[in-house]
Design an enzyme around this catalytic site. Structure first.
Site, PDB file in Angstrom:
ATOM      1  N   CYS A   2     -27.627 -37.778  -7.879  1.00 58.11           N
ATOM      2  CA  CYS A   2     -27.931 -36.779  -8.913  1.00 58.11           C
ATOM      3  C   CYS A   2     -29.126 -35.919  -8.502  1.00 58.11           C
ATOM      4  O   CYS A   2     -29.925 -36.314  -7.663  1.00 58.11           O
ATOM      5  CB  CYS A   2     -28.279 -37.478 -10.216  1.00 58.11           C
ATOM      6  SG  CYS A   2     -27.038 -38.656 -10.737  1.00 58.11           S
ATOM      7  N   ARG A  27     -26.472 -33.101  -2.373  1.00 60.84           N
ATOM      8  CA  ARG A  27     -26.714 -34.510  -2.697  1.00 60.84           C
ATOM      9  C   ARG A  27     -25.453 -35.185  -3.230  1.00 60.84           C
ATOM     10  O   ARG A  27     -25.379 -36.397  -3.290  1.00 60.84           O
ATOM     11  CB  ARG A  27     -27.827 -34.628  -3.740  1.00 60.84           C
ATOM     12  CG  ARG A  27     -29.178 -34.167  -3.225  1.00 60.84           C
ATOM     13  CD  ARG A  27     -30.190 -34.132  -4.337  1.00 60.84           C
ATOM     14  NE  ARG A  27     -30.468 -35.463  -4.851  1.00 60.84           N
ATOM     15  CZ  ARG A  27     -31.510 -36.200  -4.506  1.00 60.84           C
ATOM     16  NH1 ARG A  27     -32.367 -35.743  -3.639  1.00 60.84           N
ATOM     17  NH2 ARG A  27     -31.704 -37.393  -5.022  1.00 60.84           N
ATOM     18  N   TRP A  75     -23.900 -37.434 -10.602  1.00 57.54           N
ATOM     19  CA  TRP A  75     -22.920 -38.190  -9.810  1.00 57.54           C
ATOM     20  C   TRP A  75     -22.629 -39.430 -10.644  1.00 57.54           C
ATOM     21  O   TRP A  75     -23.493 -40.284 -10.840  1.00 57.54           O
ATOM     22  CB  TRP A  75     -23.533 -38.555  -8.455  1.00 57.54           C
ATOM     23  CG  TRP A  75     -22.587 -39.130  -7.461  1.00 57.54           C
ATOM     24  CD1 TRP A  75     -21.782 -38.436  -6.604  1.00 57.54           C
ATOM     25  CD2 TRP A  75     -22.360 -40.521  -7.178  1.00 57.54           C
ATOM     26  NE1 TRP A  75     -21.068 -39.308  -5.820  1.00 57.54           N
ATOM     27  CE2 TRP A  75     -21.394 -40.588  -6.146  1.00 57.54           C
ATOM     28  CE3 TRP A  75     -22.872 -41.714  -7.700  1.00 57.54           C
ATOM     29  CZ2 TRP A  75     -20.938 -41.792  -5.616  1.00 57.54           C
ATOM     30  CZ3 TRP A  75     -22.408 -42.908  -7.176  1.00 57.54           C
ATOM     31  CH2 TRP A  75     -21.456 -42.944  -6.149  1.00 57.54           C
ATOM     32  N   ASN A 101     -32.159 -39.144 -13.299  1.00 59.37           N
ATOM     33  CA  ASN A 101     -31.556 -39.732 -12.097  1.00 59.37           C
ATOM     34  C   ASN A 101     -31.909 -41.212 -12.086  1.00 59.37           C
ATOM     35  O   ASN A 101     -33.022 -41.574 -12.450  1.00 59.37           O
ATOM     36  CB  ASN A 101     -32.158 -39.126 -10.828  1.00 59.37           C
ATOM     37  CG  ASN A 101     -31.733 -37.703 -10.601  1.00 59.37           C
ATOM     38  OD1 ASN A 101     -30.883 -37.194 -11.316  1.00 59.37           O
ATOM     39  ND2 ASN A 101     -32.335 -37.063  -9.621  1.00 59.37           N
ATOM     40  N   GLY A 102     -31.000 -42.042 -11.588  1.00 59.61           N
ATOM     41  CA  GLY A 102     -31.280 -43.476 -11.499  1.00 59.61           C
ATOM     42  C   GLY A 102     -30.334 -44.262 -12.384  1.00 59.61           C
ATOM     43  O   GLY A 102     -29.377 -43.717 -12.935  1.00 59.61           O
ATOM     44  N   GLU A 496     -20.348 -44.483  15.373  1.00 53.80           N
ATOM     45  CA  GLU A 496     -20.814 -43.279  14.693  1.00 53.80           C
ATOM     46  C   GLU A 496     -19.750 -42.173  14.745  1.00 53.80           C
ATOM     47  O   GLU A 496     -19.541 -41.454  13.763  1.00 53.80           O
ATOM     48  CB  GLU A 496     -22.147 -42.822  15.311  1.00 53.80           C
ATOM     49  CG  GLU A 496     -22.724 -41.522  14.799  1.00 53.80           C
ATOM     50  CD  GLU A 496     -23.010 -41.479  13.301  1.00 53.80           C
ATOM     51  OE1 GLU A 496     -22.916 -42.510  12.624  1.00 53.80           O
ATOM     52  OE2 GLU A 496     -23.296 -40.379  12.802  1.00 53.80           O
ATOM     53  N   LYS A 500     -18.114 -40.452  11.422  1.00 51.73           N
ATOM     54  CA  LYS A 500     -18.123 -38.999  11.184  1.00 51.73           C
ATOM     55  C   LYS A 500     -16.717 -38.534  10.815  1.00 51.73           C
ATOM     56  O   LYS A 500     -16.533 -37.769   9.873  1.00 51.73           O
ATOM     57  CB  LYS A 500     -18.593 -38.213  12.421  1.00 51.73           C
ATOM     58  CG  LYS A 500     -20.054 -38.276  12.748  1.00 51.73           C
ATOM     59  CD  LYS A 500     -20.964 -37.515  11.821  1.00 51.73           C
ATOM     60  CE  LYS A 500     -21.423 -38.283  10.634  1.00 51.73           C
ATOM     61  NZ  LYS A 500     -22.495 -39.183  10.665  1.00 51.73           N
ATOM     62  N   GLU A 503     -15.544 -39.884   7.233  1.00 48.67           N
ATOM     63  CA  GLU A 503     -16.207 -39.413   6.009  1.00 48.67           C
ATOM     64  C   GLU A 503     -15.908 -37.950   5.676  1.00 48.67           C
ATOM     65  O   GLU A 503     -15.879 -37.588   4.506  1.00 48.67           O
ATOM     66  CB  GLU A 503     -17.715 -39.696   6.019  1.00 48.67           C
ATOM     67  CG  GLU A 503     -18.538 -38.918   6.982  1.00 48.67           C
ATOM     68  CD  GLU A 503     -20.024 -39.293   6.903  1.00 48.67           C
ATOM     69  OE1 GLU A 503     -20.500 -39.658   5.828  1.00 48.67           O
ATOM     70  OE2 GLU A 503     -20.705 -39.191   7.941  1.00 48.67           O
ATOM     71  N   HIS A 519      -8.556 -58.287  21.827  1.00 51.00           N
ATOM     72  CA  HIS A 519      -8.669 -59.428  20.912  1.00 51.00           C
ATOM     73  C   HIS A 519      -8.045 -59.121  19.550  1.00 51.00           C
ATOM     74  O   HIS A 519      -8.304 -59.815  18.574  1.00 51.00           O
ATOM     75  CB  HIS A 519     -10.138 -59.833  20.767  1.00 51.00           C
ATOM     76  CG  HIS A 519     -10.760 -60.225  22.066  1.00 51.00           C
ATOM     77  ND1 HIS A 519     -10.430 -61.386  22.726  1.00 51.00           N
ATOM     78  CD2 HIS A 519     -11.638 -59.575  22.876  1.00 51.00           C
ATOM     79  CE1 HIS A 519     -11.105 -61.450  23.867  1.00 51.00           C
ATOM     80  NE2 HIS A 519     -11.835 -60.344  23.972  1.00 51.00           N
ATOM     81  N   LYS A 618     -25.252 -37.473  -0.641  1.00 49.55           N
ATOM     82  CA  LYS A 618     -26.143 -37.396   0.514  1.00 49.55           C
ATOM     83  C   LYS A 618     -27.070 -38.601   0.581  1.00 49.55           C
ATOM     84  O   LYS A 618     -27.194 -39.229   1.608  1.00 49.55           O
ATOM     85  CB  LYS A 618     -26.948 -36.095   0.467  1.00 49.55           C
ATOM     86  CG  LYS A 618     -27.900 -35.917   1.643  1.00 49.55           C
ATOM     87  CD  LYS A 618     -27.150 -35.839   2.961  1.00 49.55           C
ATOM     88  CE  LYS A 618     -28.090 -35.740   4.159  1.00 49.55           C
ATOM     89  NZ  LYS A 618     -27.376 -36.064   5.409  1.00 49.55           N
TER      90      LYS A 618
HETATM   91  C1  AGP Z   1     -23.974 -40.436   7.194  1.00 47.22           C
HETATM   92  O1  AGP Z   1     -23.125 -39.480   7.691  1.00 47.22           O
HETATM   93  C2  AGP Z   1     -23.687 -40.936   5.878  1.00 47.22           C
HETATM   94  N1  AGP Z   1     -23.495 -39.913   4.937  1.00 47.22           N
HETATM   95  C3  AGP Z   1     -24.395 -42.179   5.410  1.00 47.22           C
HETATM   96  O2  AGP Z   1     -23.822 -43.224   6.118  1.00 47.22           O
HETATM   97  C4  AGP Z   1     -25.946 -42.281   5.547  1.00 47.22           C
HETATM   98  O3  AGP Z   1     -26.298 -42.340   6.893  1.00 47.22           O
HETATM   99  C5  AGP Z   1     -26.440 -43.546   4.797  1.00 47.22           C
HETATM  100  O4  AGP Z   1     -26.130 -43.415   3.444  1.00 47.22           O
HETATM  101  C6  AGP Z   1     -27.905 -43.811   5.003  1.00 47.22           C
HETATM  102  O5  AGP Z   1     -28.673 -42.751   4.541  1.00 47.22           O
HETATM  103  P1  AGP Z   1     -30.219 -42.639   4.877  1.00 47.22           P
HETATM  104  O6  AGP Z   1     -30.327 -42.455   6.358  1.00 47.22           O
HETATM  105  O7  AGP Z   1     -30.685 -41.453   4.120  1.00 47.22           O
HETATM  106  O8  AGP Z   1     -30.868 -43.913   4.453  1.00 47.22           O
END
Ligand code: AGP
Length: 623
Positions: A2, A27, A75, A101-102, A496, A500, A503, A519, A618
């Site tokens: 949020c 976000r 959110w 927020n929270g 990674e 990418k 997501e 395996h 985010k």
């Molecule tokens: C990365 O592409 C993601 N959106 C997500 O995995 C992110 O890296 C994770 O939520 C950790 O976030 P931070 O680095 O802000 O702690």
């Protein structure tokens, strides 16, 4: 997740609120709302499900010139995305409005109490409980106050603090009271809030991006602080104590860091910003004379560092992948036993204590709830806790006892790119720093410095693969499954790369150490499942080549990320992306570039919303 904005001053508040909410879109959110106070001292609330653009259309139908207001992007946690669940929420009989927020953990218990006292609820949110609770505290205090004190803003502040002290959970919140129409009240516990100081105007936001271009003077609220914000000044106090002297810091962001600068998406912009981001992370930190990295923010003496017996890196998502890269670097260069832990697991585990353990939380945002909780748990156990973090003044940066700031600039695309490579280069410096305090000689230190220095240029070269990667993306865009394979330093790159792709394109992708295929996962290989091999030249190259042959023998298409000049790979892989050679421990920083681009182009070709992928936020500020 949020987002919050607030404004008080001579401008049209609605304009700032809408622009601010737009800057917070990255976000992640599913509904939004703003409220201003109009000339008749009525709250003018607009709420909408979906994008800010829709909210702006609604606002334009009934514009207001009010100079005070608050806004929110939600959110969904408690209750589905809907207009009635969108913030701001009204408290009591309209005495106040609030955006939050929270997560409030004891909201059910508080709600039942308030229902018995006759309060009504129009949403399923935990936020409306806070709004009604403040209204209740205000009513009680007013009934006991002397006539002349009933309009004193101190009454509102005390009511707010009383309500906050009954909440269990986290909040960053802003409140407007009908009877104090020139003031925004703001409070924080576990969810960030900043105040921008202007001339005859002030701003509130959940992070600094809405303030860029309006002010460069900023106050980061800490947990349990409450701020009273008027056009001509702010006062900060502790929730349970008195006034606090607040520090005004300089905001180091400019407009170019929060706009698209001609790119179609923030993700693409941030991918291309990586050479500059890496240079910023390195700036002033490589010391040729001592052949080491200068990391003063660690706040440890050389002797304390020599005594460290074990390092734990804890993180989530992409930051967890950079932690894996860091583990390999620490073992290879610093020779310190290093473990990598998912923060969401570490926070509830009870690993045996080991003296002289150093814990690093690695995080772009500095707000990830699990990473913050793991950091606190490790602190409780008596370990020294540090952070590798991008966002200055964030919760984790505030709570850690020291660390390394990345200085990569704001990362707005939900998919982390430049923060990842900056984390990796910061970890390389950390390994060098520890190595030089132990076994690593001067000449080795100097050689490592030169190798690290060469990385931004190599990344710049790797970005030139963009057109080639776009062609490959067009060829494979309709595949439903991808495998990403690598070994040693490039095993985290495989993880990674797969993250990418999934997501932002919603394609199923798995990352594996290449040799693990036989395996089990090799059963997945068929003509429609491409395997992306990350295999720049190194001591493990021949072994990875054998793993690649095993895939080819089973009819699986292969895309390879390989070093320039590698003629052997051209004969076996279906498609090759060539990247410049760098020292093995630095390969993850260069080899991830084409994989970021591959994910980006496939997602665009599939019509996905790259910067705002479905279901994602985010910074993940809930557990
Ligand atoms: C990365 O592409 C993601 N959106 C997500 O995995 C992110 O890296 C994770 O939520 C950790 O976030 P931070 O680095 O802000 O702690």
């Amino acid at each position: 997740m949020c987002g919050i904005v607030g404004y008080v001053g001579p401008r049209v508040a609605q304009d700032f609120l809408l622009e601010g909410l737009q800057r917070l879109e990255y976000r992640g959110y599913d509904s939004a709302g703003i409220v201003t106070i109009d000339g008749d001292l009525e709250f003018d609330i607009h709420r909408e499900v979906g994008r800010i653009k829709k909210l702006a259309q609604l606002v334009n139908e009934r514009p207001s010139s009010s100079g005070i207001g608050i806004g929110h992007t939600r959110w969904a946690t408690h209750g589905a995305p809907s207009i009635r669940n969108a913030h701001p929420h009204i408290g009591g009989e309209g005495e106040l409005v609030l955006a939050h927020n929270g997560v409030i953990e004891n909201y059910d218990e508080l709600k039942n109490r308030l229902l018995k006292r006759g309060y009504t609820f129009h949403s399923e949110t935990d936020t409306e409980v806070i709004a009604n609770l403040i209204a209740e505290c205000l009513k009680n205090r007013r009934s006991k106050a002397a006539d002349e004190d009933r309009d004193d803003p101190q009454l509102a502040l005390d009511a707010l603090k009383e309500a906050l002290s009954q909440l269990r959970g986290t909040y960053g919140l802003v409140v407007l009271f009908k009877d104090w129409p020139e003031t925004i009240f703001a409070a924080r516990l576990g969810s960030p809030l900043v105040i921008g100081i202007g001339d005859g105007e002030n701003f509130v936001a959940s992070d600094a991006s809405p303030l860029v271009g309006y002010t460069d003077r900023i106050v980061y609220l800490s947990d349990n602080q409450v701020a009273v914000v008027n056009a001509n000044g702010i006062e900060v106090s502790h929730r349970d104590l008195g006034l606090i002297q607040h520090d005004v810091k300089e905001l180091q962001m400019d407009l170019t860091s929060v706009d698209l600068a001609g790119y179609d998406h923030y993700m693409l912009k941030e991918i291309f910003e990586q050479p500059a981001a890496l240079r910023n992370t390195l700036r002033g930190r490589l010391n040729d004379d001592d052949a080491t990295a200068v990391l003063g923010g660690l706040n440890l003496t050389p002797n304390q560092m020599r005594r460290i017996k074990r390092v734990i890196f804890t993180a989530c998502g992409t930051s967890w992948h950079s932690a894996l890269v860091g583990e390999y670097m620490m073992e290879e260069i610093a020779q310190i036993p290093t473990e990598v832990e998912y923060a969401s697991e570490l926070r509830y585990r009870n690993p045996p204590m080991c003296e002289n353990t150093l814990v690093f939380a690695i995080t772009q945002s500095g707000e990830t709830a699990d990473t913050l909780a793991a950091l606190r748990e490790m602190k409780r156990k008596g370990h020294r806790t540090l952070a590798i973090c991008n966002v200055v003044g964030s919760s984790i940066a505030q709570e850690a006892e020291g660390g390394i700031y990345l200085h990569a600039g704001p990362e707005i695309g939900v998919a982390s790119t430049k923060a990842y490579t900056s984390q990796c280069v910061a970890l390389a410096m950390l390994a060098l720093h520890f190595g030089r305090l132990r076994h690593l000689g001067y000449a080795d230190g100097r050689a490592i410095i030169e190798q690290i220095r060469a990385v931004p240029d190599a990344v710049e070269q790797a970005l030139k693969t963009n057109d080639r990667v776009a062609e490959i993306a067009a060829k494979y865009k309709d595949c439903q499954n991808f495998l990403y394979l690598g070994r040693h330093f490039n095993f985290p790159t495989a993880l990674e790369g797969a993250l990418k792709l999934k997501e932002i394109s919603y394609i199923h992708a798995e990352g594996y150490p290449a040799a693990e295929m036989k395996h089990g996962p090799i059963a997945l290989v068929d003509k429609k499942t491409p395997s992306v091999f990350v295999m720049p030249k190194g001591f493990i190259y021949d072994k990875v080549m054998s793993n690649l042959e095993e895939i080819k023998a089973r009819g699986g298409p292969v895309i390879a990320v390989a070093a320039e000049g590698d003629r052997r790979i051209e004969k076996v892989a279906d498609d090759v992306i060539f990247i410049p050679p760098v020292q093995e421990f630095l390969q993850p920083i260069v080899s991830i570039i084409p994989l970021q681009l591959l994910a980006y182009h496939i997602a665009v070709l599939r019509g996905c919303d790259v910067d705002k992928p479905r279901n994602l936020a985010k910074s993940v500020t809930v557990e």
